[in-house]
Design an enzyme around this catalytic site. Structure first.
Site, PDB file in Angstrom:
ATOM      1  N   ASP A  21      59.276  54.960  28.032  1.00  0.00           N
ATOM      2  CA  ASP A  21      58.764  55.132  29.399  1.00  0.00           C
ATOM      3  C   ASP A  21      59.320  56.381  30.085  1.00  0.00           C
ATOM      4  OD1 ASP A  21      57.348  52.719  29.120  1.00  0.00           O
ATOM      5  OD2 ASP A  21      59.023  51.537  29.874  1.00  0.00           O
ATOM      6  N   ILE A  28      56.286  52.991  19.513  1.00  0.00           N
ATOM      7  CA  ILE A  28      55.588  54.024  18.748  1.00  0.00           C
ATOM      8  C   ILE A  28      56.637  54.921  18.090  1.00  0.00           C
ATOM      9  CG2 ILE A  28      53.937  55.939  18.891  1.00  0.00           C
ATOM     10  CD1 ILE A  28      52.798  53.077  19.394  1.00  0.00           C
ATOM     11  N   HIS A  41      52.109  51.284  32.146  1.00  0.00           N
ATOM     12  CA  HIS A  41      53.319  50.472  32.340  1.00  0.00           C
ATOM     13  C   HIS A  41      53.216  49.743  33.678  1.00  0.00           C
ATOM     14  CE1 HIS A  41      57.456  49.208  31.805  1.00  0.00           C
ATOM     15  NE2 HIS A  41      57.642  49.488  33.077  1.00  0.00           N
ATOM     16  N   LEU A 101      52.777  46.334  22.431  1.00  0.00           N
ATOM     17  CA  LEU A 101      54.197  46.002  22.437  1.00  0.00           C
ATOM     18  C   LEU A 101      54.934  46.546  21.217  1.00  0.00           C
ATOM     19  CD1 LEU A 101      54.035  42.348  23.822  1.00  0.00           C
ATOM     20  CD2 LEU A 101      54.284  44.510  25.062  1.00  0.00           C
ATOM     21  N   ASN A 146      50.256  55.762  27.980  1.00  0.00           N
ATOM     22  CA  ASN A 146      50.634  54.357  28.095  1.00  0.00           C
ATOM     23  C   ASN A 146      50.442  53.896  29.533  1.00  0.00           C
ATOM     24  OD1 ASN A 146      51.916  51.835  27.277  1.00  0.00           O
ATOM     25  ND2 ASN A 146      53.709  52.539  28.425  1.00  0.00           N
ATOM     26  N   ASN A 192      43.187  45.444  29.675  1.00  0.00           N
ATOM     27  CA  ASN A 192      43.113  46.892  29.923  1.00  0.00           C
ATOM     28  C   ASN A 192      42.067  47.545  29.029  1.00  0.00           C
ATOM     29  OD1 ASN A 192      44.944  47.854  32.040  1.00  0.00           O
ATOM     30  ND2 ASN A 192      46.548  46.909  30.811  1.00  0.00           N
ATOM     31  N   GLY A 239      43.855  42.061  25.850  1.00  0.00           N
ATOM     32  CA  GLY A 239      42.995  43.238  25.928  1.00  0.00           C
ATOM     33  C   GLY A 239      42.280  43.428  27.255  1.00  0.00           C
TER      34      GLY A 239
END
Length: 197
Positions: free
Chosen positions: A151, A94, A110, A91, A108, A14, A12
């Site tokens: 992505d 979705i 990346h 991870l 997101n 981020n 966590g």
């Protein structure tokens, strides 16, 4: 007030960057309503609890079928009436049902400069291993909207980070987090909160 659900799988860091940016006023007019992790042992859940934020563990392993988990995840997110879902080291793929329900409202982070080193199989340390194996001199991070692909959603922000001589996947991962991820993810949320996107 922009209400967030933050989805995480691990430590966590981020999430902490978002919490700190809200507290310091770098992200304005925003509140984290819930942190959801597919990993019941994720330290991110402790970070949330320590900050008085609802912390929910929802593991696919506790469901008979993946579709049941997908339904439960969407139901749980809906409970909190959020405006934006932030994937911050999440991870879990979705599912399309959530992408459709929250179209253009999922972002997101990346750990590469998309379109390099992204897509199926590129996550976590695997990204940095691939960067070093290829011998590129510059990597970085990307914040993007989430669509039905992996992505492939519209890019919001990117920040470059130099690859240094002697880097390991772990040292490069740390530098990308410190010099890019923890900066541009809060910036992107603030841009969305202030409707400058």
């Amino acid at each position: 007030m922009l209400k967030l659900a933050v989805l995480v799988s691990g430590g966590g860091t981020n999430l902490q960057a978002i919490i700190d940016a809200i507290d310091s006023g770098k992200i304005k007019n925003t509140k984290i309503e819930v942190v959801i992790s597919n990993n019941p042992n994720a330290y991110a859940l402790e970070r949330a609890k320590n900050h008085g934020i609802s912390a929910v563990a929802l593991s696919p392993k506790t469901f008979k079928a993946r579709e049941e988990f997908n339904v439960a995840l969407l139901d749980k997110i809906n409970e909190y009436n959020v405006d934006l879902i932030v994937l911050a080291g999440c991870l879990v793929n979705i599912p399309e049902s959530i992408v459709n329900a929250y179209e253009n409202r999922i972002i997101n982070i990346h750990p590469s400069l998309i379109p390099s080193f992204c897509g199926v199989g590129y996550y976590g340390l695997k990204v940095h291993e691939a960067v070093l194996a290829r011998g590129v001199k510059v990597t970085g991070a990307t914040v993007h909207y989430v669509d039905a692909g992996v992505d492939t959603g519209k890019i919001i922000l990117q920040k470059a980070v130099n690859v240094e001589e002697g880097d390991t996947p772990e040292s490069l991962q740390r530098r990308v987090m410190e010099e890019a991820e923890w900066i541009i993810l809060p910036q992107a949320i603030d841009m969305i909160a202030s409707q400058s996107l």
